[in-house]
Write a protein that holds these residues in place. Sequence first.
Motif, PDB file in Angstrom:
ATOM      1  N   VAL A  27     -54.327  28.993  -3.187  1.00 15.87           N
ATOM      2  CA  VAL A  27     -53.705  27.807  -3.864  1.00 15.87           C
ATOM      3  C   VAL A  27     -52.296  27.218  -3.612  1.00 15.87           C
ATOM      4  N   LEU A  28     -51.297  28.417  -3.705  1.00 13.09           N
ATOM      5  CA  LEU A  28     -49.900  28.017  -3.540  1.00 13.09           C
ATOM      6  C   LEU A  28     -49.833  27.695  -1.917  1.00 13.09           C
ATOM      7  N   PHE A  29     -50.472  28.492  -1.053  1.00 15.30           N
ATOM      8  CA  PHE A  29     -50.180  28.435   0.279  1.00 15.30           C
ATOM      9  C   PHE A  29     -51.017  26.807   0.716  1.00 15.30           C
ATOM     10  N   LEU A  30     -51.852  26.310   0.275  1.00 21.92           N
ATOM     11  CA  LEU A  30     -52.172  24.937   0.415  1.00 21.92           C
ATOM     12  C   LEU A  30     -51.202  24.005  -0.052  1.00 21.92           C
ATOM     13  N   LEU A  31     -50.736  24.347  -1.246  1.00 20.92           N
ATOM     14  CA  LEU A  31     -49.904  23.386  -1.922  1.00 20.92           C
ATOM     15  C   LEU A  31     -48.669  23.285  -1.105  1.00 20.92           C
ATOM     16  N   GLY A  32     -48.097  24.473  -0.762  1.00 18.83           N
ATOM     17  CA  GLY A  32     -46.907  24.545   0.289  1.00 18.83           C
ATOM     18  C   GLY A  32     -47.154  23.674   1.350  1.00 18.83           C
ATOM     19  N   LEU A  33     -48.320  23.725   1.984  1.00 23.12           N
ATOM     20  CA  LEU A  33     -48.568  23.279   3.374  1.00 23.12           C
ATOM     21  C   LEU A  33     -48.536  21.804   3.110  1.00 23.12           C
ATOM     22  N   LEU A  34     -49.192  21.113   2.101  1.00 26.67           N
ATOM     23  CA  LEU A  34     -48.995  19.871   1.683  1.00 26.67           C
ATOM     24  C   LEU A  34     -47.513  19.342   1.399  1.00 26.67           C
ATOM     25  N   GLY A  35     -46.725  19.949   0.696  1.00 26.71           N
ATOM     26  CA  GLY A  35     -45.495  19.870   0.787  1.00 26.71           C
ATOM     27  C   GLY A  35     -44.677  19.617   1.895  1.00 26.71           C
ATOM     28  N   ILE A 223     -45.661  36.370  -8.840  1.00 31.59           N
ATOM     29  CA  ILE A 223     -44.763  36.493  -7.898  1.00 31.59           C
ATOM     30  C   ILE A 223     -45.206  36.977  -6.685  1.00 31.59           C
ATOM     31  N   MET A 224     -46.458  38.131  -6.733  1.00 33.27           N
ATOM     32  CA  MET A 224     -46.789  38.670  -5.510  1.00 33.27           C
ATOM     33  C   MET A 224     -47.631  37.579  -4.664  1.00 33.27           C
ATOM     34  N   GLY A 225     -48.451  36.533  -5.333  1.00 31.33           N
ATOM     35  CA  GLY A 225     -49.099  35.583  -4.606  1.00 31.33           C
ATOM     36  C   GLY A 225     -48.256  34.814  -4.031  1.00 31.33           C
ATOM     37  N   ALA A 226     -47.051  34.231  -4.904  1.00 32.32           N
ATOM     38  CA  ALA A 226     -46.246  33.283  -4.427  1.00 32.32           C
ATOM     39  C   ALA A 226     -45.292  33.635  -3.138  1.00 32.32           C
ATOM     40  N   VAL A 227     -44.900  35.185  -3.204  1.00 31.18           N
ATOM     41  CA  VAL A 227     -44.387  35.648  -2.048  1.00 31.18           C
ATOM     42  C   VAL A 227     -45.203  35.786  -0.478  1.00 31.18           C
ATOM     43  N   LEU A 228     -46.538  35.982  -1.138  1.00 33.90           N
ATOM     44  CA  LEU A 228     -47.447  36.010   0.240  1.00 33.90           C
ATOM     45  C   LEU A 228     -47.763  34.618   0.792  1.00 33.90           C
ATOM     46  N   ALA A 229     -47.554  33.639  -0.305  1.00 36.19           N
ATOM     47  CA  ALA A 229     -47.654  32.282   0.295  1.00 36.19           C
ATOM     48  C   ALA A 229     -46.543  31.776   1.080  1.00 36.19           C
ATOM     49  N   ILE A 230     -45.262  32.256   0.613  1.00 43.42           N
ATOM     50  CA  ILE A 230     -44.045  31.803   1.205  1.00 43.42           C
ATOM     51  C   ILE A 230     -43.953  32.382   2.597  1.00 43.42           C
ATOM     52  N   LEU A 231     -44.365  33.780   2.747  1.00 41.32           N
ATOM     53  CA  LEU A 231     -44.271  34.363   4.237  1.00 41.32           C
ATOM     54  C   LEU A 231     -45.490  33.770   5.146  1.00 41.32           C
ATOM     55  N   ALA A 232     -46.745  33.389   4.434  1.00 39.18           N
ATOM     56  CA  ALA A 232     -47.646  32.596   5.370  1.00 39.18           C
ATOM     57  C   ALA A 232     -47.051  31.133   5.709  1.00 39.18           C
ATOM     58  N   LEU A 233     -46.590  30.487   4.753  1.00 36.21           N
ATOM     59  CA  LEU A 233     -45.836  29.142   5.261  1.00 36.21           C
ATOM     60  C   LEU A 233     -44.538  29.276   6.517  1.00 36.21           C
ATOM     61  N   ILE A 234     -43.979  30.261   6.210  1.00 37.64           N
ATOM     62  CA  ILE A 234     -42.828  30.508   7.228  1.00 37.64           C
ATOM     63  C   ILE A 234     -43.520  30.845   8.587  1.00 37.64           C
ATOM     64  N   GLY A 235     -44.352  31.612   8.379  1.00 34.84           N
ATOM     65  CA  GLY A 235     -45.341  31.847   9.603  1.00 34.84           C
ATOM     66  C   GLY A 235     -45.705  30.657  10.334  1.00 34.84           C
ATOM     67  N   VAL A 236     -46.440  29.693   9.543  1.00 40.75           N
ATOM     68  CA  VAL A 236     -47.030  28.661  10.076  1.00 40.75           C
ATOM     69  C   VAL A 236     -45.748  27.611  10.749  1.00 40.75           C
ATOM     70  N   LEU A 237     -44.667  27.592  10.182  1.00 42.19           N
ATOM     71  CA  LEU A 237     -43.358  26.777  10.580  1.00 42.19           C
ATOM     72  C   LEU A 237     -43.124  27.363  11.819  1.00 42.19           C
ATOM     73  N   LEU A 238     -42.875  28.549  12.041  1.00 40.99           N
ATOM     74  CA  LEU A 238     -42.180  29.376  13.200  1.00 40.99           C
ATOM     75  C   LEU A 238     -43.445  29.053  14.503  1.00 40.99           C
ATOM     76  N   TYR A 239     -44.771  29.053  14.220  1.00 44.54           N
ATOM     77  CA  TYR A 239     -45.912  28.858  14.847  1.00 44.54           C
ATOM     78  C   TYR A 239     -45.707  27.585  15.448  1.00 44.54           C
TER      79      TYR A 239
END
Length: 291
Positions: A27-35, A223-239
């Motif tokens: 859920v946080l990953f999708l929200l982050g992508l939208l943001g 916090i665990m879910g949010a950290v995983l979402a942030i790492l995934a978002l950073i990965g998407v940005l770098l890609y």
Amino acid sequence: MSSSFDKFQKRRLISSYFSVVLSIFLVLFLLGLLGLFIINSNKLANDFKEKIAMTVFFENAAKDTTLVKFGKELKVAPYAKSMVYVTKEQAAKQHTDIIGEDFMTFLGENPLQNSYDIHLKADYVEKDSIAKIEAKLRENPMVSDIVYDKQLVNLVNDNIKKVSMWILIISGFLTFIAVLLINSSLRLSIHSNRFIIKTMQMVGATKAFIRKPFVTRSIKLGIMGAVLAILALIGVLLYVESKFPDLGILENKGLIGIVLLAVFGVGILITWLSTHFATQRFLNLRTDDLY
């Protein structure tokens, strides 16, 4: 037998925690992508606007000093992002490359004119603003014509407004769904412990004391879910940056940081509120209602 049951309970608990963390992460990953899309959509729209060129053609009688002066005025003009001076010879060569043959061989002369290709700043690529700029440029007696795609300008601005409206609607809807999903996952987790909650209450534990371990655990999972979402978002940005460097998606580091912090904050806030109200519900239930 007892050891086997303890292992079963432990696996069940780990599975429950994993499902909660996974739900929060998705859920946080999708929200982050939208943001991230929202903060970059304006930049993408501006980049597209600034690629629309306005071409100013000059009379053949225009002297080099007039052309140079016009170029200097454009450099300090607030509306001009960039400009390129194209001589009639360069224009003829470009046309020859496009059509595949030299049209001047049978015309006997070059009918093209010296010109400036002007790319306006995004704020000025509006129907009214661009019309004022055109009127001002036509005041120069050596300007023979000004050409740009008026329909494209109107179409781009209309579509950007429509897309922005839909983005706001979708953002609100997804945020609402995100809260519901995380809340449901945590309520299910609390539901499995409803008898423990009621037992603690029956032996005299205060509501705050009972809520504390559940809230603390949920915040850790958040916090665990949010950290995983942030790492995934950073990965998407770098890609995306590696595949499409021209987009400059990492230029807005400040806004990107705000989105990532917001993801982290939402992960903590939603888990805290959901757990607080879920435990409060079971604390207020009668023992018979637990079944």
